[in-house]
Structures are given as structure tokens and as C-alpha cells.
Design an enzyme around this catalytic site. Structure first.
Site, PDB file in Angstrom:
ATOM      1  N   GLY A 281       0.877  -1.187  -0.019  1.00  0.00           N
ATOM      2  CA  GLY A 281      -0.072   0.237   0.113  1.00  0.00           C
ATOM      3  C   GLY A 281       0.803   1.392   0.123  1.00  0.00           C
ATOM      4  N   SER A 282       0.224   2.290   0.767  1.00  0.00           N
ATOM      5  CA  SER A 282       0.977   3.631   0.468  1.00  0.00           C
ATOM      6  C   SER A 282       2.283   3.824   1.341  1.00  0.00           C
ATOM      7  CB  SER A 282      -0.066   4.623   1.263  1.00  0.00           C
ATOM      8  OG  SER A 282      -0.971   4.980   0.300  1.00  0.00           O
ATOM      9  N   THR A 283       2.591   2.542   1.995  1.00  0.00           N
ATOM     10  CA  THR A 283       4.061   2.726   2.618  1.00  0.00           C
ATOM     11  C   THR A 283       5.147   2.761   1.482  1.00  0.00           C
ATOM     12  OG1 THR A 283       4.266   0.268   2.581  1.00  0.00           O
ATOM     13  CG2 THR A 283       3.525   1.433   4.672  1.00  0.00           C
ATOM     14  N   ASP A 589      -5.065   7.584   3.616  1.00  0.00           N
ATOM     15  CA  ASP A 589      -4.926   7.608   2.175  1.00  0.00           C
ATOM     16  C   ASP A 589      -5.996   6.747   1.362  1.00  0.00           C
ATOM     17  OD1 ASP A 589      -3.373   4.571   1.510  1.00  0.00           O
ATOM     18  OD2 ASP A 589      -2.920   5.672   3.540  1.00  0.00           O
TER      19      ASP A 589
END
Length: 596
Positions: A281-283, A589
Site C-alpha cells: 500500500g501507501s508505505t 490515504d
């Protein structure tokens, strides 16, 4: 004459018998000595204890305790069937089970009757005096920390051999070498004399881990609380020392009790932080930004237009949680914009972006030596479709383990130096420079905005410390190969920003959407609680004294006018200190990045 002849014959016979006996017993006695020894002389093993496993501070995590195992000689026992009911009762097994066991081994001289029991219980069984029953010393593994460290340590089998985890990885180091000695046994199998030491026993060697038992407990407790609070099915947490790559804590749920392995579901044995791959994901967004900064394509203040909150890419649409309008590259991380990450990635060459991501350890095993390490998946750019680079930029279309994500964040915090994680204290992992220190520092500062006002993880903020981090909320695959309305909630962060000491990743799998599923709401509080305790335990000095002092002042005086504050401080009975109000929750997010 007859008597004389008979006497002569008897004398000759007696002489022949004496001569034969003398020959057998003195001149050529090797065969009969060997036969006698075969019936009474035995070589038996000398058991040795397995090495102890301790945490970095010497606290025991796995120890071996002496136990006894009762064994029997089936040939002797079957000659005394009248004693078998008494033996079965003492062993706590049904008589028919004991008889069947002895019958199957009727041609043998050794069979275990009951293994690894309390020595007092073994003595009570031996005291019955049943022919062919004896006992021998063995060792049993005990794990004082129980389920909190089950996935890291693993466990041993009934023969004290490592089966999973570090018990398996370092089995040869820990096991030691049993000795052997020759003994004389009587007809009942009892040892009456030790004859010779064949070889001495060598105890197993101790192993000191990088794990800190206290931080491990914090991670385990807070992860469990998060699962209870959110109704999630599983979770993982990893804490690394930024400078050394040492694994300070690694927790997974569900877990099992290594002291009673047989009672656990086999699926609970899996160390998810090392073996399970998931879309990060957004990591991934800080990695994407770092790649563009390294290529000189953007700067932290480069403007990125995120309007109108969605973007067409072929027949697909990329969406953000909101329309964030015009933002800087820093704002892309602060607001966790999928559109911003995709636009930044579009400026880079496919091969360059792939090579950059791979340098951070994605697509290859971390190299910690833990059994079952997964490498994750990062497809070669020649196999990318028109959308894949965009989705990789915000964490879809590739997979990684929680340990790999923690490793990458530790590298950013460590001035761009990627260090192989290690579980053994004093063992330094391999290092390589994957990012320029100045750019790494810029990325950390950009991630700091995520935990500050306006960011997606204000619940990850720690009073007195600057925290850099990144939330993530990824949809899970469904049975038809698409994305479902089930989620993975992430938070990855480092602290303190000015001199990073810890990197931590928290993954919560399948939280109940009705209770919240954003990474900033689900996983960031776990990070905060664990890191608050870790910073205190390790005496890490704060790097945000001003905020801490302001909070203390507010707790004492509140928001009253200065004159009232002075009056309060001079009062004979000041009011009890107030706790600072909880930080507000910001939206995370956008989780559904692509729609057709």
C-alpha cells in the site's frame, strides 16, 4: 581290574573336562567373554542439555530442564504378564495399549514407555521393581515467555531437535553432542556398574539474541489490543534498530504456546512477519519520492496538481480520498495521494524505477537467516503493462513481507544505508548504500509531516519526539482475482527524526470496516504505544523539547489567561494536573487506487 579301568576312564574324562574348561576360560576365552558381555555390558548415551537462548540483556527465553524417560525391555516384560496391569496403571495408559506396544516390539530389548516426565514420577515407577523397567535422563525445552516469542524462537520435538524458528535455524549450534559410556546391567536391566567412558558429553552452546524481551512484550500486548479493538483476524509488528539492523521485537497474532505445541492450530505457527507477502500500500510512496529525488526530477517543494481528485490512465481511473488540489511533493506524502505518486513515477524511466525499488530489498530475501523467508514479488519492467508502474508507486502490483518494509524504512532513517537484519547479538549484517544521505534526510523530514497536524497519522505522534512515518490501507484480493472490501492496515515509521533509533512496521489484517480500517486509525496507535515504551526503556533523549514543555504547561494551566495562571501557580492547593486532549484523527490515504 574293572574298577581300576572305570576309575581311569573317569579320571581321563575329568581331566578332559578341566582341560577344556581351562582352554575356554583362559586360553581361548574371547568368544565367550563377548557373549557374556553382550548380555550384560551395554553402551548407553550420556544426555546433554541444549544451549540456552537469551535476549540481548541475558534474560532467558529458552532453557532445558532435566526430566526422566521410562523405558522397558519387552523380552523381560512379556515374561511377567502378571505385572503388566500394575505397570499400565503407573504409566497412566490402558492395559491393552501397553500390551500391544510390547507385542509389536517383542523381538527388541528397548522401548520407551513414557518420555520426559518429572523425575519423582519416574522414581515411583522404578520403585515398583517390575522386571525389565528402567529410566534414563533426558532434557525438555521450556519457554518462559510463552506465546509472546513463539514465532521467533520456534520449538523442539520430543528428541529436543529444533523444528521451527531460531531453534531450527541454529539447531546444530544449540544441540550439543551426547556422550556415551559402557555399563553392566543385571537381569532386570538395572545398571550395577559403570565400566568405561566412551566419550564425554558436550553441552550445547548458548545463543544471545538481538530481541529485547521488554520491547517484545510491548509489541505483543499492543498488537493484541489492536486486534481486539478492531476485530481483525491477524497482525504483525517488527521493530528494528536503525543503526545495526538488529531485530528488537517481532510479534505475530494469532500465536501459539511453544510449551504445549500439540494444542495449537498449525496455521498459528506461521511467522507472518517473515513468510507472508502482501501488497504494501501507501508505505511505498516514500520510496517512490526518494527515487524521483535521486534522479533529480523533483524537489520536496516541487508543485504537483492533484485536482480534481481522480486521474484517467487508459481505461482505468486512479483516485484519492479527497481532491487535494495543488500540493508539493512533500504534500503528496502528507496527504498520501495516489495521484501524486503516480504522476511522480511517470517522470521516471521504468528500468530506473524498478532498479531503485529493488535496491531497497523488495523482490529479494532479507537475508536474516530465519527459516522460510519470503522474497516477495517485484515483476521485471519488461512484463509491466501500461498501469503497473503507476500502481507500484503507491503500493499495488508488488508484494513484500513486514520485515522487508521495516528493512527499507530503517535504510531511509540510517542515511540511506541498507543493513541486513539479524537476530543474533553481535552479528552485524551486510550493509550497502542505496540512497544519498542528504536525500534520505529529506525523505525522513517529509514523512515527519504525516504525524503532524494535517497528516494521515496524527495518532502515531509521540509527545517530546519528532516521528516520521507513513500510513497505508490496501485492499485485499478476493476469490475472483479482483479487490474486495477487506483491508490491510499499515503504519511504518522511525523515531526520533533527528537521530533515528527505531524503525517499526505494524500490519493489521482484515479489521472490521465498521470499527475503522485506515492505517492511521488502526496501526498508528500500536506504533505510538510500543515506541513510547521503547524510547523510555532505552533512555533515548527527546528531540522535541519545546512541544513537550508546551504540553506540560497546558496540562498544568490549561488555556486560561496569564493572570489566572499566575494565581493558580501561587494557590495553596493547586488543581490536579490535566492530561493533554487526544490528538484528532485524520483521514488516511485513498484505499481503492484503481477503478475501471
Amino acid at each position: 581290574m574293572r574298577l581300576l579301568g572305570l576309575g581311569a576312564v573317569m579320571g581321563l574324562c575329568s581331566f578332559a573336562l578341566v582341560a577344556r574348561a581351562f582352554y575356554i576360560q583362559v586360553v581361548d576365552n574371547e568368544f565367550y567373554v563377548a557373549q557374556g558381555q553382550a548380555r550384560s555390558l551395554r553402551e548407553i548415551p550420556i544426555p546433554t542439555s541444549r544451549g540456552m537462548i537469551t535476549d540481548r540483556n541475558g534474560e532467558p527465553l529458552a532453557v532445558s530442564t532435566p526430566v526422566e524417560s521410562v523405558w522397558g525391555n519387552p523380552q523381560e516384560l512379556l515374561k511377567a504378564p502378571d505385572r503388566l496391569p500394575q505397570l499400565a496403571e503407573a504409566l497412566g495408559v490402558p492395559l491393552d495399549v501397553l500390551q500391544r506396544k510390547l507385542g509389536q516390539k517383542a523381538g527388541k530389548e528397548f522401548v520407551y514407555l513414557k518420555r520426559r516426565i518429572n523425575p519423582d514420577e519416574a522414581r515411583r515407577i522404578i520403585a515398583l521393581g517390575i522386571p525389565g523397567v528402567a529410566s534414563q535422563r533426558e532434557y525438555r525445552r521450556f519457554y518462559p515467555q510463552g506465546e509472546a516469542l513463539a514465532h521467533v524462537l520456534g520449538f523442539t520435538n520430543i528428541d529436543d531437535e529444533g523444528q521451527e524458528g531460531l531453534e531450527l535455524a541454529f539447531d546444530e549450534w544449540l544441540r550439543g553432542k551426547p556422550g556415551a559410556k559402557r555399563v553392566l546391567r543385571d537381569g532386570r536391566g538395572r545398571i550395577i556398574e559403570s565400566v568405561d567412558l566412551v566419550r564425554p558429553a558436550e553441552a550445547g552452546r548458548d545463543l544471545t539474541l538481538t530481541i529485547d524481551r521488554r520491547i517484545q512484550f510491548l509489541a505483543h500486548r499492543e498488537l493484541r489490543n489492536a486486534l481486539l479493538r478492531t476485530g481483525a483476524s491477524s497482525g504483525s509488528a517488527v521493530v528494528l534498530d536503525v543503526g545495526t539492523g538488529e531485530v528488537l521485537a517481532m510479534s505475530n497474532l494469532p500465536t501459539f504456546n511453544p510449551n504445549a505445541v500439540g494444542t495449537a492450530d498449525r496455521d498459528a505457527h506461521r511467522n507472518r512477519a517473515v513468510t507472508d507477502v502482501l501488497e504494501p500500500g501507501s508505505t511505498m510512496k516514500p520510496i517512490t519520492v526518494a527515487a524521483a529525488l535521486s534522479a533529480g526530477l523533483v524537489k520536496p517543494n516541487t508543485p504537483i496538481d492533484l485536482s480534481p481528485g481522480w486521474m484517467k490512465l487508459g481505461k482505468y481511473t486512479i483516485r484519492d480520498h479527497n481532491n487535494y488540489g495543488l500540493q508539493t511533493v512533500t504534500g503528496v506524502i502528507t496527504k498520501s495521494s495516489n495521484i501524486g505518486a503516480a504522476k511522480i513515477a511517470a517522470r521516471m524511466d521504468d528500468r530506473y524505477f524498478y532498479d531503485f525499488v529493488r535496491k531497497f530489498g523488495y523482490g529479494s530475501k532479507p537475508g536474516s537467516g530465519f527459516p522460510g523467508e519470503s522474497s516477495g514479488v517485484l515483476a521485471d519492467p519488461k512484463n509491466w503493462n501500461g498501469l503497473q508502474k503507476a500502481t507500484i508507486s503507491y503500493g499495488y502490483g508488488l508484494s513484500a513481507t513486514p520485515l522487508q518494509i521495516a528493512m527499507a524504512y530503517a535504510a531511509i532513517a540510517n542515511g540511506g544505508t541498507l543493513t541486513t537484519p539479524t537476530f543474533v547479538k553481535g552479528e552485524r549484517g551486510q550493509t550497502r548504500q542505496v540512497l544519498e544521505p542528504a536525500i534520505a534526510h529529506e525523505v525522513v523530514k517529509m514523512m515527519q509531516t504525516v504525524t503532524e497536524k494535517g497528516g494521515t497519522a496524527t495518532q502515531g505522534a509521540i509527545l517530546g519526539y519528532h516521528v516520521a512515518g507513513k500510513t497505508g490501507t490496501a485492499r485485499k484480493f478476493n476469490a475472483s482475482g479482483g479487490y474486495s472490501r477487506r483491508y490491510l492496515s499499515f503504519f511504518a515509521g522511525v523515531v526520533p527524526v533527528d537521530n533515528p533509533r527505531f524503525a517499526m512496521v505494524v500490519v493489521v489484517d482484515d479489521p472490521d470496516p465498521a470499527k475503522g480500517y485506515y492505517g492511521g486509525l488502526v496501526s498508528a496507535p500500536v506504533f505510538k504505544a510500543v515506541m513510547e515504551g521503547s524510547l523510555r526503556l532505552m533512555d533515548v533523549p527527546p528531540d522535541d523539547i519545546e512541544t513537550w514543555m508546551a504540553a506540560q504547561d497546558k496540562a498544568l494551566h490549561g488555556d486560561r489567561p496569564a493572570a489566572m495562571q499566575i494565581a493558580a501557580t501561587t494557590s495553596a492547593a493547586p488543581a490536579a494536573p490535566l492530561q493533554p486532549a487526544p490528538l484528532p484523527i485524520d483521514a488516511d490515504d485513498g484505499v481503492m487506487a484503481v477503478t475501471p
